[in-house]
Design an enzyme around this catalytic site. Structure first.
Site, PDB file in Angstrom:
ATOM      1  N   SER A  12     -18.650  49.590 -51.240  1.00 18.48           N
ATOM      2  CA  SER A  12     -19.487  48.946 -50.239  1.00 18.48           C
ATOM      3  C   SER A  12     -19.490  49.781 -48.964  1.00 18.48           C
ATOM      4  O   SER A  12     -19.508  51.000 -49.005  1.00 18.48           O
ATOM      5  CB  SER A  12     -19.004  47.519 -49.986  1.00 18.48           C
ATOM      6  OG  SER A  12     -19.935  46.809 -49.190  1.00 18.48           O
ATOM      7  N   HIS A  13     -19.452  49.131 -47.818  1.00 19.77           N
ATOM      8  CA  HIS A  13     -19.571  49.853 -46.547  1.00 19.77           C
ATOM      9  C   HIS A  13     -18.463  50.895 -46.369  1.00 19.77           C
ATOM     10  O   HIS A  13     -18.700  51.997 -45.896  1.00 19.77           O
ATOM     11  CB  HIS A  13     -19.549  48.867 -45.387  1.00 19.77           C
ATOM     12  CG  HIS A  13     -20.665  47.869 -45.439  1.00 19.77           C
ATOM     13  ND1 HIS A  13     -21.954  48.168 -45.096  1.00 19.77           N
ATOM     14  CD2 HIS A  13     -20.675  46.564 -45.815  1.00 19.77           C
ATOM     15  CE1 HIS A  13     -22.721  47.107 -45.234  1.00 19.77           C
ATOM     16  NE2 HIS A  13     -21.964  46.114 -45.682  1.00 19.77           N
ATOM     17  N   GLY A  14     -17.234  50.531 -46.769  1.00 19.20           N
ATOM     18  CA  GLY A  14     -16.128  51.454 -46.601  1.00 19.20           C
ATOM     19  C   GLY A  14     -16.272  52.700 -47.448  1.00 19.20           C
ATOM     20  O   GLY A  14     -16.075  53.823 -46.971  1.00 19.20           O
ATOM     21  N   GLU A  35     -15.905  52.061 -58.400  1.00 16.29           N
ATOM     22  CA  GLU A  35     -16.432  50.733 -58.089  1.00 16.29           C
ATOM     23  C   GLU A  35     -16.421  49.897 -59.364  1.00 16.29           C
ATOM     24  O   GLU A  35     -16.944  50.318 -60.398  1.00 16.29           O
ATOM     25  CB  GLU A  35     -17.853  50.840 -57.542  1.00 16.29           C
ATOM     26  CG  GLU A  35     -18.655  49.564 -57.531  1.00 16.29           C
ATOM     27  CD  GLU A  35     -18.017  48.473 -56.666  1.00 16.29           C
ATOM     28  OE1 GLU A  35     -18.067  47.304 -57.088  1.00 16.29           O
ATOM     29  OE2 GLU A  35     -17.461  48.794 -55.592  1.00 16.29           O
ATOM     30  N   SER A  44     -24.348  42.151 -49.749  1.00 12.16           N
ATOM     31  CA  SER A  44     -24.395  40.693 -49.753  1.00 12.16           C
ATOM     32  C   SER A  44     -24.853  40.139 -48.411  1.00 12.16           C
ATOM     33  O   SER A  44     -25.438  39.046 -48.341  1.00 12.16           O
ATOM     34  CB  SER A  44     -23.025  40.123 -50.139  1.00 12.16           C
ATOM     35  OG  SER A  44     -22.752  40.379 -51.506  1.00 12.16           O
ATOM     36  N   CYS A  45     -24.599  40.887 -47.326  1.00 12.36           N
ATOM     37  CA  CYS A  45     -25.040  40.425 -46.014  1.00 12.36           C
ATOM     38  C   CYS A  45     -26.564  40.448 -45.903  1.00 12.36           C
ATOM     39  O   CYS A  45     -27.135  39.845 -44.992  1.00 12.36           O
ATOM     40  CB  CYS A  45     -24.406  41.247 -44.906  1.00 12.36           C
ATOM     41  SG  CYS A  45     -24.564  43.033 -45.100  1.00 12.36           S
ATOM     42  N   ILE A 163     -22.575  32.317 -44.254  1.00 10.06           N
ATOM     43  CA  ILE A 163     -23.198  32.411 -45.567  1.00 10.06           C
ATOM     44  C   ILE A 163     -23.773  31.062 -45.987  1.00 10.06           C
ATOM     45  O   ILE A 163     -24.881  30.979 -46.535  1.00 10.06           O
ATOM     46  CB  ILE A 163     -22.190  32.933 -46.604  1.00 10.06           C
ATOM     47  CG1 ILE A 163     -21.747  34.353 -46.228  1.00 10.06           C
ATOM     48  CG2 ILE A 163     -22.782  32.923 -47.999  1.00 10.06           C
ATOM     49  CD1 ILE A 163     -20.616  34.893 -47.074  1.00 10.06           C
ATOM     50  N   ASP A 182     -18.912  20.557 -45.359  1.00  8.35           N
ATOM     51  CA  ASP A 182     -17.770  21.386 -44.958  1.00  8.35           C
ATOM     52  C   ASP A 182     -16.603  20.503 -44.563  1.00  8.35           C
ATOM     53  O   ASP A 182     -16.783  19.348 -44.152  1.00  8.35           O
ATOM     54  CB  ASP A 182     -18.141  22.292 -43.777  1.00  8.35           C
ATOM     55  CG  ASP A 182     -17.260  23.533 -43.702  1.00  8.35           C
ATOM     56  OD1 ASP A 182     -16.033  23.404 -43.891  1.00  8.35           O
ATOM     57  OD2 ASP A 182     -17.785  24.626 -43.467  1.00  8.35           O
ATOM     58  N   ALA A 302     -19.089  44.497 -41.652  1.00  6.46           N
ATOM     59  CA  ALA A 302     -19.421  45.882 -41.991  1.00  6.46           C
ATOM     60  C   ALA A 302     -19.159  46.818 -40.821  1.00  6.46           C
ATOM     61  O   ALA A 302     -18.728  47.961 -41.004  1.00  6.46           O
ATOM     62  CB  ALA A 302     -20.887  45.967 -42.419  1.00  6.46           C
ATOM     63  N   ARG A 306     -16.626  50.273 -41.045  1.00 13.10           N
ATOM     64  CA  ARG A 306     -17.180  51.602 -40.785  1.00 13.10           C
ATOM     65  C   ARG A 306     -16.454  52.296 -39.627  1.00 13.10           C
ATOM     66  O   ARG A 306     -16.241  53.509 -39.657  1.00 13.10           O
ATOM     67  CB  ARG A 306     -18.685  51.504 -40.541  1.00 13.10           C
ATOM     68  CG  ARG A 306     -19.447  51.167 -41.827  1.00 13.10           C
ATOM     69  CD  ARG A 306     -20.950  51.173 -41.659  1.00 13.10           C
ATOM     70  NE  ARG A 306     -21.611  50.845 -42.928  1.00 13.10           N
ATOM     71  CZ  ARG A 306     -21.934  51.723 -43.857  1.00 13.10           C
ATOM     72  NH1 ARG A 306     -21.665  53.017 -43.684  1.00 13.10           N
ATOM     73  NH2 ARG A 306     -22.532  51.344 -44.973  1.00 13.10           N
TER      74      ARG A 306
END
Length: 456
Positions: A12-14, A35, A44-45, A163, A182, A302, A306
């Site tokens: 993913s981002h990393g 992966e 997913s964002c 989400i 919730d 994210a 980064r």
């Protein structure tokens, strides 16, 4: 000359940022990225944009395509799960999920970006058909199919965080009857203070979302397929259940090798190194240093991973890193139907969890001078500021309006990162033009209000 071997876990981002930085800064590296998923690398964002038909194609909702990173010189292996680390021999064990074969790979440097897994609530009926999780491409396509299915009438969303709110809004826009449930008492209560969540709760209600807070899920009911959600406050008809009830770190495979806390989050030192030599960790599964809290917290963003990766790669081959990682603020934004907000740093909930003493100020005004009527583009705007009551150091804040002022959240983030005081923000030099703002900018006015100055 042999190449230095760098192994990256997680695409993913990393993983993406690691390849960009490694190939930009160094030569003669053998870079392998593993992966476990079969699709590299779904964002997913960005799922809600797909659910609301605001993307070109579901296959475009990704950070990168494998061939793009391979053109830079890295090798990308999808459907390859890293299952173990041999710290003594500096190898990782990798299972090819397509054929079940297992192979070991050497590393000189290992970067872990293993991420998190969404929580499947452990209640009876969790395995019924049409009970979904709001993460990843496979779940995205399943949810989208249900949103497009006219026979689906009732959708229940579990979890009123970012989400869950996105899932609820996408479902309403698809014409469904939506219930949002919730355990906490306020939607978005972990992200915003009460003055702002009250506005957003009313917005959700006005748009047709039934909000059920302070409720405990007891079971998902149904015979094969889910038909209802049973809570301690009643039962709610459900053709589809979308679970967005938090995440857990994907770190079980690291137990006994990498130091984890009691919840499974990866521990690192001030240089983002784990307890194992030449093994670094970044991202959602890591406890990240919070500048305003001055302690380490799970911050799943994210933007955080980064920044961590840029730091690690810059110091990857230093025997003794020259400077520690400076930390992150933690900033994010979201739209809730007609409203938009951005938040940064600490709020009353996160301050309480980290035992940080704060004072809060809630400010309401209009975006432009009051001689501009609301129907001509002069909406109400709201600012919350959280600060140290003794020093006036700004520790967090949020902005909210039906007009998109989320960029103001970046100003708050910079103020927190740089240790600015209320007094600094109260007189900071921002532009003025009545078509855009007030003679004193919105954040000037919010800081002046927090200092007890008369209304401008």
């Amino acid at each position: 000359m042999s190449k230095t071997k760098v192994v990256i876990v997680g695409a993913s981002h990393g993983g993406h940022q690691a390849i960009l930085e490694l190939t930009r800064q160094y030569q003669n590296l053998d870079i392998k990225l593993f992966e476990s998923g079969d699709f590299v690398s779904f964002m997913s964002c960005g799922m809600v944009l797909y659910l609301e038909n605001n993307v070109t194609d579901v296959n475009d909702v990704r950070n990168f395509r494998p061939e793009e990173m391979e053109q830079l010189g890295a090798s990308v292996y999808s459907s390859h799960e890293v299952t173990a680390i041999d710290a003594d021999n500096k190898t990782v064990t990798v299972k090819d999920l397509t054929n079940g074969t297992i192979e070991k790979y050497d590393y000189d440097k290992l970067i872990l970006s293993s991420g998190v897994t969404p929580k499947n609530l452990p209640v009876p009926g969790y395995d019924l058909e049409n009970v979904y999780l709001m993460r990843g491409k496979d779940w995205a396509t399943k949810i989208k199919a249900k949103l497009d299915d006219p026979t689906v009438e009732n959708i229940t969303v579990i979890g009123a965080g970012y989400i869950g709110i996105e899932a609820a809004e996408a479902s309403v826009k698809a014409g469904k009857k939506v219930t949002l449930i919730d355990m906490i008492e306020r939607p978005l209560g972990n992200y915003l203070d009460a003055g702002l969540t009250a506005i957003l709760s009313q917005e959700l209600t006005n748009k047709g979302v039934e909000i059920v807070t302070g409720a405990r899920i007891e079971s998902y009911e149904g015979d094969g397929k889910v038909t209802a959600v049973q809570t301690d406050k009643g039962q709610y008809l459900s053709d589809v259940v979308i679970q967005a009830a938090g995440v857990q770190p994907n770190t079980d495979w690291l137990k006994g090798v990498i130091d984890l806390d009691e919840h499974g989050w990866i521990k690192t030192d001030e240089y983002l190194r784990t307890n194992v030599t030449d093994v670094y960790a970044v991202g959602d599964a890591v406890l990240s240093y919070s500048i305003p809290a001055q302690t380490k917290l799970p911050i799943a963003l994210a933007s955080v991973v980064r920044r961590e990766v840029r730091y690690i790669v810059a110091h990857l081959f230093e025997k003794n890193p020259t400077v520690p990682f400076s930390g992150v603020v933690g900033s994010s934004a979201l739209s809730v139907f007609d409203y938009h907000f951005a938040t940064s740093g600490l709020n009353t909930t996160t301050a309480q969890k980290t035992s940080v003493t704060i004072k809060s100020s809630f400010y309401k005004d209009t975006l432009r001078p009051n001689y501009v009527p609301s129907e001509k583009g002069n909406p109400d705007v709201y600012v919350g500021l959280n600060f140290d009551p003794q020093t006036h150091r700004i520790l967090g804040g949020a902005v909210l309006s039906t007009y998109d002022i989320t960029a103001q959240g970046n100003v708050i983030a910079l103020a927190v990162e740089q240790g600015l005081l209320l007094e600094d923000l109260a007189q900071a030099d921002f532009f003025f033009q009545p078509g855009f703002d007030r003679q004193w900018s919105l954040l000037n006015l919010a800081a002046q209000h927090a200092l007890g100055e008369p209304q401008f």
